[in-house]
Design an enzyme around this catalytic site. Sequence first.
Site, PDB file in Angstrom:
ATOM      1  CB  SER A 143      -1.041  -0.083   1.486  1.00 36.15           C
ATOM      2  OG  SER A 143      -1.315   1.452   1.453  1.00 36.15           O
ATOM      3  CE1 TYR A 166      -4.200  -1.937   5.524  1.00 35.07           C
ATOM      4  CE2 TYR A 166      -3.315   0.506   5.026  1.00 35.07           C
ATOM      5  CZ  TYR A 166      -3.902  -1.053   4.743  1.00 35.07           C
ATOM      6  OH  TYR A 166      -3.911  -1.047   3.286  1.00 35.07           O
TER       7      TYR A 166
END
Length: 243
Positions: free
Chosen positions: A141, A154
């Site tokens: 990501s 995250y």
Amino acid sequence: MTTNKAKVILITGASSGIGETTAKVLAKAGHTVIVAARRTDRLEALVQTIKQDGGIAKAYALDVTLRDNFKAVVAAATEEFGPIDVLVNNAGLMPLSPMAALKSDEWEQMIDVNIKGVLNGIEAVLTAMEQRGGHIINVASIAAHNVFPTAAVYCATKFAVRAISNGLRLETKKVRVTTVSPGVVESELAHTTTDTATKAWLEDFRKVALKPEAIANAIAYAIAQPDDVNVDELIVQPTQSGY
């Protein structure tokens, strides 16, 4: 020069979003796609769609946090279709919240799926790939490159995925290793966020988003390169993104 050689490709988190679209794109390119996730009803619908379009696909129930489950899926797929040529570690969770909210159960879920799930996939295919070659693609990501408020854990998991990819690439001579880092993509990823204030922030953050086809095409590009070409990393973001 790219190669059009048909491959056996296992995709995790294939019941929606990037995983589902990647399966369609790769099947259309002539590859055999093994789609794996927990929501088997969606997987079966995906397989039917791919078959109706002339592709080859098979669905398996998979919880990436379970090592034996991952190994069993790889073994079953290998028995039916031959060795796994490409593993796309795509499954992931993103329940965001401020650290002070102390949502430790969600922290553990992200660590289990986003990090341990990737490691379980690598463990399940690496020995065979070291013998004959192969390709491991880990979906990270932009959160593997930047840290955002409410996303500390995250981001930590995605930084870990990137580190695991880089370390594995340096250690192997026969296995290609690619990290794909998507920016904001239209998907169900944000649906797991339970913190009310963070949900509102996410809605604004995700106003500009890519279609999942953008990531699927990036993955297809990395796979299509000749065996002696390793695409180390691809960062794919919306043109209008400020991150």
